[in-house]
Write a protein that holds these residues in place. Sequence first.
Motif, short mmCIF file in Angstrom:
data_model
loop_
_atom_site.label_atom_id
_atom_site.label_comp_id
_atom_site.label_asym_id
_atom_site.label_seq_id
_atom_site.Cartn_x
_atom_site.Cartn_y
_atom_site.Cartn_z
N LEU A 71 34.71 54.88 -2.05
CA LEU A 71 36.10 55.25 -2.32
C LEU A 71 37.04 54.29 -1.61
O LEU A 71 36.75 53.81 -0.51
N VAL A 101 42.55 56.32 -1.24
CA VAL A 101 42.02 57.57 -1.78
C VAL A 101 41.46 58.43 -0.64
O VAL A 101 41.65 59.65 -0.62
N TRP A 128 34.82 63.09 -6.17
CA TRP A 128 35.83 62.09 -6.52
C TRP A 128 35.18 60.76 -6.90
O TRP A 128 35.67 60.04 -7.76
N MET A 141 34.00 60.93 -10.36
CA MET A 141 35.14 60.87 -11.27
C MET A 141 35.79 59.49 -11.29
O MET A 141 36.76 59.27 -12.01
N ASN A 142 35.26 58.58 -10.45
CA ASN A 142 35.76 57.20 -10.38
C ASN A 142 37.25 57.15 -10.04
O ASN A 142 38.05 56.46 -10.68
N VAL A 143 37.64 57.90 -9.00
CA VAL A 143 39.03 57.91 -8.56
C VAL A 143 39.31 56.60 -7.81
O VAL A 143 38.66 56.31 -6.81
N ARG A 144 40.26 55.82 -8.30
CA ARG A 144 40.54 54.51 -7.71
C ARG A 144 41.92 54.43 -7.06
O ARG A 144 42.11 53.68 -6.11
N THR A 145 42.89 55.16 -7.59
CA THR A 145 44.26 55.01 -7.11
C THR A 145 44.71 56.24 -6.32
O THR A 145 44.13 57.33 -6.46
N GLN A 173 45.98 59.06 -8.68
CA GLN A 173 44.88 59.85 -9.24
C GLN A 173 44.37 60.87 -8.23
O GLN A 173 44.12 62.03 -8.57
N ALA A 174 44.19 60.43 -7.00
CA ALA A 174 43.69 61.32 -5.96
C ALA A 174 44.65 62.47 -5.70
O ALA A 174 44.23 63.63 -5.55
N ILE A 189 44.39 65.00 -8.59
CA ILE A 189 43.17 65.82 -8.50
C ILE A 189 43.28 66.82 -7.36
O ILE A 189 42.86 67.98 -7.48
#
Length: 455
Positions: free
Chosen positions: A343, A347, A375, A378-382, A385-386, A389
């Motif tokens: 991560l 994030v 996470w 879910m490929n949370v990158r930014t 986005q975090a 979620i």
Amino acid sequence: MIQSWKEVLPGDRYEVRMAGLLYFYDQKIITCLYQPLIGIEATSLYFTFWQEKDSREGNFSATHHQLMGFMNLSLDRILKARKKLEAVGLLRSLKKRHSDPGFFIYRIFPPLKPDEFFHDALLSPFLFHQVGSRDFERLSSLFADHSSSEVDFEDLSVTFDDVFESVPAGEIKEEEQLDPGEKKWEKRAQSGSLRFRKPFDFKALKRYLSEAILPADALNDDVRADIEKLAFVYNTDPFDMSRAVETASLHTGTVDRDALRKEVRDFYRLEHGADEMPALYDRTQPEEDREMAGRELQSEEERLIAWYETSSPYQLLEQLGHGSKPQPPDLRLIENLMFSTKLNPGVINVLIDYIVQVNHNNLNKSFVEKIAAQWSRMNVRTVRQAMSIAREERRKRQEPVSSKNDAPRRRVSERGHQEIVPEWMNGDGHVNRTEAPDEEAKKRAKWLDDYLNSI
């Protein structure tokens, strides 16, 4: 957040100078030993400067716009690469005062020799962590001296006067030509030294040291340099460092530098585990995953996103602890998250701040790792986005409470951790000194709490 326009413009000119001679063998050292630490772009910038200087006689200046085109990189990425070179001692950047357009001198330094690199208290452990034990051993073997013994051989080489005869003094017509005068010759320069913005507290160290064990002059320049590097790498305070110094100088009155490195390293492994070594990595959100870079911040949400993007998890832990030093278990948890879940730091900032709020300031390891793994899948990158979620997770957690009451409960966080407000928080480049740091921290914490509650 790197905003290159604050430091350098495309129209600013630069000139490359060498601090001394560079040799072909240096390319191997840079590629094998430095590149794993600084990355391909910083390595490419070093070689670009080297070739620019090597291919021209005298001094020649070019614009940064030309450099951007030559490397096919943005000025932000070039500036980031330049700072990495400066950090490891391969480059010094000088800017001419009161010059319009700006004018820079980039002075490139040779790398450390292999034996110096592998004995360096800072670079060697970082390389170990970056490439792993197997590749570290392979690299050290690659640069090891493999020459075979010459004990059973006889030296048959002739001497100079076996081949040449001296020239009679009368045949030298211009004796003064032998005198070089004021000429200076190119030579191999000393490698660039590593510098730290926050120097080690040697005054505190001396207070803990016993004069009966160690005389005052034992801390020479080489020992002090090692202490500063070791303190940075292993996050060692003056008290713990004093114990390592005294152990490394026991019965001798002088500090054994190799023993000092071993003592500090062994103490670190005792605290973190036998196979653990400190990591060197970019501790803030990567440029390609930043949303607020170079933008004018218009709202509280954007300011919060920018804060998460430009702050490291270490800084967040420090602020959550009211300015106190983060504890080793929390640091190990953060490092494990970065390396196991991959991560981004921004994030992870949202993750930690979210869990602190919903779990009563408790960073439960299993709870943190469970959400981090989710996470990651879910490929949370930014950061945005975090945050989205986290808000959805918060809503799901409060659904049972909301069904029993006419209105959802609002819990305002009361934590007020110590915070140094970045300049960009006010949008105009100036820090607002009218509000205390605790008030700003409470304000940010309440906004996040309201955001998670969809208010």
